[in-house]
Design a protein around this motif. Structure first.
Motif, short mmCIF file in Angstrom:
data_model
loop_
_atom_site.label_atom_id
_atom_site.label_comp_id
_atom_site.label_asym_id
_atom_site.label_seq_id
_atom_site.Cartn_x
_atom_site.Cartn_y
_atom_site.Cartn_z
N ALA A 1 8.65 -0.45 -8.21
CA ALA A 1 6.84 0.39 -8.16
C ALA A 1 7.45 1.13 -8.93
O ALA A 1 6.94 0.98 -10.27
CB ALA A 1 5.51 0.56 -7.69
N VAL A 2 7.84 2.05 -8.59
CA VAL A 2 8.08 3.51 -9.03
C VAL A 2 9.10 2.96 -10.37
O VAL A 2 8.77 3.52 -11.87
CB VAL A 2 9.44 4.03 -8.21
N THR B 1 0.96 -1.18 -0.13
CA THR B 1 -0.35 0.17 -0.39
C THR B 1 0.65 1.19 -0.31
O THR B 1 0.59 2.47 -0.60
CB THR B 1 -0.77 -0.03 1.55
N LEU B 2 1.74 1.64 1.11
CA LEU B 2 3.05 2.91 1.11
C LEU B 2 3.40 3.04 -0.07
O LEU B 2 3.58 4.20 -0.85
CB LEU B 2 2.95 2.33 2.11
N GLY B 3 4.47 1.71 -0.04
CA GLY B 3 5.47 1.63 -1.28
C GLY B 3 4.79 2.08 -2.75
O GLY B 3 4.78 2.84 -3.27
N LEU C 1 -2.64 -0.58 -12.66
CA LEU C 1 -2.94 -1.21 -12.42
C LEU C 1 -2.30 -2.43 -13.69
O LEU C 1 -1.10 -3.74 -12.80
CB LEU C 1 -3.65 -2.09 -11.75
N PRO C 2 -2.56 -2.72 -14.55
CA PRO C 2 -2.59 -3.95 -15.34
C PRO C 2 -1.29 -4.09 -15.65
O PRO C 2 -0.74 -4.64 -16.13
CB PRO C 2 -3.24 -3.71 -16.72
N ASN C 3 -0.31 -2.59 -15.90
CA ASN C 3 1.28 -2.67 -16.08
C ASN C 3 1.65 -2.32 -14.78
O ASN C 3 2.73 -2.58 -15.28
CB ASN C 3 1.34 -0.66 -16.41
N ILE C 4 1.25 -2.43 -14.36
CA ILE C 4 2.07 -2.43 -12.85
C ILE C 4 2.21 -3.61 -11.71
O ILE C 4 2.89 -3.43 -10.75
CB ILE C 4 2.20 -1.36 -11.54
#
Length: 271
Positions: free
Chosen positions: A155-156, A84-86, A186-189
């Motif tokens: 994620a980044v 969540t936070l990341g 979301l599908p991309n990450i």
């Protein structure tokens, strides 16, 4: 036609590869061997005898199940917090430019760059100052400090590959922020979050140093195994537990591999 020099180079590369594989995986075979040893308090090679009784002993010891249960709960909650936070931190920082951005990024990454003993002492001091009693939640907070980093980094890196035109097109077509995140971002990450979540879970599950400073009287599985090795009572039981954990962790790794592979043909599923 291959020359002799090419053949020697290929042979040397193969030998080096097999040497590296043996170096990495041979210790696992010793873990398996000593799980069947009849010797209780030392690692004698070769073992004086072989027995399967330690599997029944390990299954019947409640302290092992309590340690496994605590480690699973801590790792699960730490992973959820980290995801969540990341992810939120990565979404907030990956594209924006403002004064102090690099400093904030450094502060996010710092917990995993610092030695674990420094993080552990800092957290223990903070909990004392704030009069927070040591419990399962203090372990979770300690683990989340470095688990957030691995999710953030994954994620980044993936956010930077997301096309801004896709997000703009989604908003132009009337999608709100949540719909855009659900159907475009979301599908991309997703694969990056899967990888980050698995790594965060693994780091939390086997963390020792930070746990030592934040656990109080709680005993996670790595702390239990360390205690058993320092003050041996039934050392083969420790190896039985290690085999069990390796078998259990192999399942999500295998599932993740197939999920990522199947996601290659999905929008945003490139690896």
């Amino acid at each position: 036609m291959h020359s002799k020099a090419d053949t020697r180079a290929t042979l040397s590369l193969r030998l080096a590869t097999w040497g590296g594989m043996l170096f990495l995986h041979l210790p696992f075979l010793f873990i398996l061997l000593y799980a069947f040893s009849t010797e209780e308090k030392s690692y004698q090679f070769p073992p004086p005898g072989l027995t399967t009784k330690w599997f029944a002993v390990a299954f019947g010891r409640q302290d092992i199940w309590d340690a496994i249960s605590l480690s699973l709960r801590v790792a699960s909650v730490s992973t959820i917090i980290s995801l969540t936070l990341g992810t939120l931190a990565a979404a907030a920082l990956y594209k924006r430019r403002f004064f102090g951005k690099e400093a904030i990024s450094l502060l996010i990454i710092l917990p995993i760059a610092l030695p674990g003993v420094i993080t552990g002492i800092s957290l223990r001091s903070a909990f004392h100052l704030l009069h927070i009693p040591f419990s399962t939640w203090t372990i979770v907070l300690g683990h989340a400090t470095f688990c957030i980093v691995v999710v953030y980094n994954n994620a980044v890196a993936r956010f930077r590959r997301v096309s801004g035109s896709q997000i703009e097109a989604s908003m132009d077509l009337g999608a709100d922020g949540f719909q855009t995140f659900r159907h475009v971002v979301l599908p991309n990450i997703a694969t990056a979050l899967l990888a980050g979540g698995m790594l965060a879970f693994a780091l939390s599950f086997d963390e020792v140093i930070v746990t030592t400073f934040t656990a109080g009287q709680e005993t996670t599985l790595p702390i239990w195994m360390l205690t058993e090795l320092i003050r041996p009572r039934q050392r083969p039981v420790t190896n039985v537990v290690a085999i069990f954990i390796m078998a259990i962790t192999f399942i999500p790794i295998l599932l993740a591999y197939y999920w990522i592979r199947d996601g290659e043909d999905v929008e945003g599923g490139s690896k």
